[in-house]
Design a protein around this motif. Structure first.
Motif, mmCIF file in Angstrom:
data_model
loop_
_atom_site.group_PDB
_atom_site.id
_atom_site.type_symbol
_atom_site.label_atom_id
_atom_site.label_comp_id
_atom_site.label_asym_id
_atom_site.label_seq_id
_atom_site.Cartn_x
_atom_site.Cartn_y
_atom_site.Cartn_z
ATOM 1 N N ASP A 113 0.673 -1.030 -0.259
ATOM 2 C CA ASP A 113 0.042 0.025 0.149
ATOM 3 C C ASP A 113 1.108 1.525 0.142
ATOM 4 O O ASP A 113 2.287 0.956 0.482
ATOM 5 N N PRO A 114 0.778 2.522 -0.374
ATOM 6 C CA PRO A 114 1.632 3.372 -0.595
ATOM 7 C C PRO A 114 1.202 3.908 0.938
ATOM 8 O O PRO A 114 -0.060 3.629 1.528
ATOM 9 N N ILE A 115 1.956 4.585 1.053
ATOM 10 C CA ILE A 115 2.272 5.175 2.453
ATOM 11 C C ILE A 115 1.676 6.323 2.742
ATOM 12 O O ILE A 115 2.132 7.178 1.276
ATOM 13 N N VAL A 116 1.113 6.968 3.864
ATOM 14 C CA VAL A 116 0.276 7.921 4.182
ATOM 15 C C VAL A 116 1.084 9.186 4.758
ATOM 16 O O VAL A 116 1.068 8.675 6.037
ATOM 17 N N LEU A 117 1.438 9.701 4.608
ATOM 18 C CA LEU A 117 2.601 10.798 5.293
ATOM 19 C C LEU A 117 1.441 12.013 6.414
ATOM 20 O O LEU A 117 0.088 12.332 5.921
ATOM 21 N N PRO A 118 2.155 12.012 6.916
ATOM 22 C CA PRO A 118 1.599 12.688 8.518
ATOM 23 C C PRO A 118 0.595 14.176 7.803
ATOM 24 O O PRO A 118 1.219 15.050 9.038
ATOM 25 N N GLY A 120 -1.393 17.775 7.944
ATOM 26 C CA GLY A 120 -2.292 17.810 7.738
ATOM 27 C C GLY A 120 -3.480 19.390 6.628
ATOM 28 O O GLY A 120 -2.849 19.523 6.220
ATOM 29 N N GLY A 121 -4.191 19.850 7.639
ATOM 30 C CA GLY A 121 -5.393 20.718 6.958
ATOM 31 C C GLY A 121 -6.294 19.906 5.956
ATOM 32 O O GLY A 121 -6.088 18.593 5.882
ATOM 33 N N ASP A 122 -7.346 20.677 5.299
ATOM 34 C CA ASP A 122 -8.210 20.276 4.704
ATOM 35 C C ASP A 122 -8.547 19.580 3.940
ATOM 36 O O ASP A 122 -8.807 18.998 3.160
ATOM 37 N N GLY A 123 -7.194 19.859 3.035
ATOM 38 C CA GLY A 123 -6.260 19.734 1.942
ATOM 39 C C GLY A 123 -6.019 17.830 1.441
ATOM 40 O O GLY A 123 -5.501 17.568 0.380
ATOM 41 N N ALA A 124 -5.386 17.442 2.840
ATOM 42 C CA ALA A 124 -4.925 16.894 2.824
ATOM 43 C C ALA A 124 -5.414 15.131 2.116
ATOM 44 O O ALA A 124 -4.749 14.449 1.216
ATOM 45 N N ALA A 125 -6.752 14.875 1.981
ATOM 46 C CA ALA A 125 -7.332 14.174 1.920
ATOM 47 C C ALA A 125 -6.925 14.259 0.514
ATOM 48 O O ALA A 125 -7.382 12.862 -0.303
ATOM 49 N N VAL A 211 6.149 18.547 3.322
ATOM 50 C CA VAL A 211 4.758 19.038 3.108
ATOM 51 C C VAL A 211 4.291 18.818 4.496
ATOM 52 O O VAL A 211 3.699 18.204 5.428
ATOM 53 N N SER A 212 4.181 20.171 5.115
ATOM 54 C CA SER A 212 3.433 20.248 6.225
ATOM 55 C C SER A 212 1.895 19.482 6.601
ATOM 56 O O SER A 212 1.213 18.905 7.214
ATOM 57 N N THR A 213 1.363 20.659 6.096
ATOM 58 C CA THR A 213 -0.353 21.033 5.690
ATOM 59 C C THR A 213 -0.878 21.228 4.108
ATOM 60 O O THR A 213 -0.065 22.056 3.529
ATOM 61 N N ILE A 214 -1.415 20.677 3.642
ATOM 62 C CA ILE A 214 -2.432 21.405 2.676
ATOM 63 C C ILE A 214 -4.191 21.552 3.051
ATOM 64 O O ILE A 214 -4.493 21.139 3.484
ATOM 65 N N GLU A 215 -3.918 22.707 2.371
ATOM 66 C CA GLU A 215 -5.214 23.454 2.915
ATOM 67 C C GLU A 215 -6.351 24.165 1.490
ATOM 68 O O GLU A 215 -5.946 24.135 0.625
ATOM 69 N N ASP A 228 8.945 26.737 5.194
ATOM 70 C CA ASP A 228 7.911 28.177 5.946
ATOM 71 C C ASP A 228 7.272 29.228 4.171
ATOM 72 O O ASP A 228 6.821 30.166 4.657
ATOM 73 N N GLN A 229 7.962 28.290 3.417
ATOM 74 C CA GLN A 229 7.019 28.134 2.001
ATOM 75 C C GLN A 229 5.842 28.054 1.228
ATOM 76 O O GLN A 229 5.921 26.789 2.273
ATOM 77 N N THR A 230 5.055 28.698 0.264
ATOM 78 C CA THR A 230 3.774 27.713 0.187
ATOM 79 C C THR A 230 3.847 27.425 -1.346
ATOM 80 O O THR A 230 4.554 28.677 -1.948
ATOM 81 N N LEU A 231 3.152 26.306 -1.457
ATOM 82 C CA LEU A 231 2.821 26.136 -3.213
ATOM 83 C C LEU A 231 1.432 26.679 -3.665
ATOM 84 O O LEU A 231 0.626 25.214 -2.584
ATOM 85 N N ALA A 232 1.011 27.077 -4.667
ATOM 86 C CA ALA A 232 -0.374 26.830 -5.318
ATOM 87 C C ALA A 232 -0.320 25.208 -6.168
ATOM 88 O O ALA A 232 0.811 24.698 -7.261
ATOM 89 N N ALA A 233 -1.128 24.001 -6.009
ATOM 90 C CA ALA A 233 -1.501 23.051 -6.507
ATOM 91 C C ALA A 233 -2.835 22.856 -7.006
ATOM 92 O O ALA A 233 -3.653 23.327 -6.580
ATOM 93 N N ASP A 234 -3.261 22.360 -8.505
ATOM 94 C CA ASP A 234 -4.382 22.190 -8.589
ATOM 95 C C ASP A 234 -4.825 21.086 -8.155
ATOM 96 O O ASP A 234 -5.887 20.009 -7.761
ATOM 97 N N LEU A 235 -3.387 19.807 -7.995
ATOM 98 C CA LEU A 235 -3.594 18.182 -7.998
ATOM 99 C C LEU A 235 -2.128 18.251 -7.236
ATOM 100 O O LEU A 235 -1.104 18.795 -7.375
ATOM 101 N N VAL A 236 -2.384 16.880 -6.374
ATOM 102 C CA VAL A 236 -1.024 16.220 -5.817
ATOM 103 C C VAL A 236 -0.481 15.142 -5.744
ATOM 104 O O VAL A 236 -2.174 14.567 -5.866
ATOM 105 N N LEU A 237 0.142 14.579 -6.449
ATOM 106 C CA LEU A 237 0.651 13.061 -6.208
ATOM 107 C C LEU A 237 1.611 13.641 -4.928
ATOM 108 O O LEU A 237 2.652 12.982 -4.942
ATOM 109 N N SER A 238 0.725 11.320 -4.506
ATOM 110 C CA SER A 238 1.573 11.717 -3.515
ATOM 111 C C SER A 238 3.121 10.057 -3.544
ATOM 112 O O SER A 238 2.171 9.022 -3.517
ATOM 113 N N ALA A 239 4.002 10.066 -3.545
ATOM 114 C CA ALA A 239 5.033 9.202 -4.383
ATOM 115 C C ALA A 239 5.553 8.967 -3.365
ATOM 116 O O ALA A 239 7.424 9.539 -3.835
ATOM 117 N N VAL A 240 5.892 8.659 -2.047
ATOM 118 C CA VAL A 240 6.751 9.113 -0.803
ATOM 119 C C VAL A 240 6.859 7.037 -0.762
ATOM 120 O O VAL A 240 7.780 7.139 0.251
#
Length: 382
Positions: A113-118, A120-125, A211-215, A228-240
């Motif tokens: 199974d893919p590893i799920v990083l901890p 936070g944020g309401d967009g983590a899912a 990545v600490s949070t995704i909102e 302390d930087q931010t990054l805007a995205a429409d789509l996030v791929l988790s490949a950890v």
């Protein structure tokens, strides 16, 4: 007590499960085989998921052989869309969502199974892993309306997907806490070459951070990074990375570590119960690559059909499918004394891992130097 007429039961329809069935059929056309899978049972080449954009392949085009044709050609009984919930070692049967089935020999090809990083944020899912055909279909659907894509993880899968996204005309942003891509696979000089080549092709690296949070934000997602930087995205791929599926094995009392422990014959701590593929842990560890599956399936089939055959792995290089700057690497065995050296090469990097007595035990080739793979394998004695 074993029933001589009970089938070989295989749980899992990935490369490992189907290749065991295929190898068994080469040796025995009579033995009954029951293959149980949570998926539809179609056969597809999973490593091809990370290069399908460049090949202009849709999820449907990635199916090599439909499930019914696989069952027919391998002369097996296929239970698709069926979850295996328990293994009863004493009664030699598996418990599934479609009933209970006895086995003569049981092969666990459960995958990982893919590893799920901890995070936070309401967009983590919204982080999407791509570990199977269904996951790839979701990825392609979301990708159709995305302009900005972030990839979490600069390992093998993350780098391959980043390179693939370039072919779709996108500029992927790749985030990883390590200072270089493929940090656990290749030495720093080779990693620098890969980083620079993919950057020149259009990849934007965010290395040395996480990545600490995704909102959720207006028009997409906002990734807060640990620098302390931010990054805007429409789509996030988790490949950890991947975690072997061991829950079924642990629940029935099989020995597990990082994966399901197996001996030199691929047998678990229970008689006539075997494990193979991403879920198995061999003496050399968990091997999350294709070549070990193919080699193990061939030997395991001999054992399953009555001719016990030990599984021996030769030196197996890892091929990273990044056409902008391809990589072939063979790490030395764990705890091998020695050091990496670099050899000058045009349009690529050549590195050798040499022991104090002058033996070559590993190599890393990048770019045009990957054409020296045969020479490198010969040098390590393969």
């Amino acid at each position: 007590m074993a029933n001589a007429n009970a089938p070989i039961v295989i749980v899992g329809s990935g490369l490992a499960g189907y290749n065991v069935a295929r190898e068994v059929r080469k040796l025995d056309r009579q033995v009954a085989i029951l293959l149980v899978t949570e998926e539809r049972g179609d056969f597809y080449y999973k490593p091809g998921l990370s290069t399908a954009l460049a090949q202009k392949k849709t999820p449907e085009m990635l199916v090599g052989t439909p499930a019914d044709e696989m069952a027919r050609s391998l002369e097996l009984t296929l239970l698709a869309d069926t979850e295996t919930t328990a293994v009863d070692l004493e009664r030699r049967r598996i418990v599934t969502s479609s009933g209970q089935f006895g086995y003569g020999k049981l092969v666990l090809a459960l995958g990982a199974d893919p590893i799920v990083l901890p995070i936070g944020g309401d967009g983590a899912a919204c982080c999407l892993p791509v570990n199977d055909l269904a996951g790839y279909a979701r990825w392609r659907t979301r990708l159709a309306s995305a302009r900005r894509v972030a990839v979490i993880g600069a390992g093998l899968i993350g780098c391959e997907f980043a390179n693939d996204l370039l072919h779709a005309g996108m500029t992927p942003h790749v985030i990883d806490p390590n200072p270089l891509p493929l940090a656990t696979l290749i030495p720093p000089t080779a990693g620098q070459a890969l980083r620079d080549a993919l950057a020149a092709a259009g990849v934007q690296w965010r290395l040395g951070t996480a990545v600490s949070t995704i909102e959720r934000a207006a028009g997409g997602l906002c990734l807060q990074l640990t620098d302390d930087q931010t990054l805007a995205a429409d789509l996030v791929l988790s490949a950890v990375g991947l975690r072997p599926r061991t829950g079924l094995a642990r629940a029935c009392g099989l020995r597990t570590g990082r994966g399901i422990w197996v001996d030199e014959f691929g047998q678990t701590s229970a008689q006539d119960v075997f494990a193979i593929g991403d879920c198995a842990e061999y003496g050399s560890g968990v091997l999350l690559f294709v070549q070990p599956i193919m080699l193990a399936a061939r030997q395991l089939a001999k054992t399953l059909t009555g001719a016990s055959s030990a599984i021996r792995f030769p030196p197996m290089p890892v091929i990273v499918k990044t056409p902008a700057h391809p990589v072939v690497a063979l790490n030395p065995p764990p705890a091998t004394p020695g050091a990496w050296s670099a050899e000058s090469s045009q349009d690529g990097v050549v590195q050798w891992f040499e022991t104090p007595d002058g033996q070559t035990r590993g190599f890393a080739l990048t770019g045009a130097a990957t054409q020296r793979r045969a020479e490198a394998m010969k040098r390590v004695g393969a």
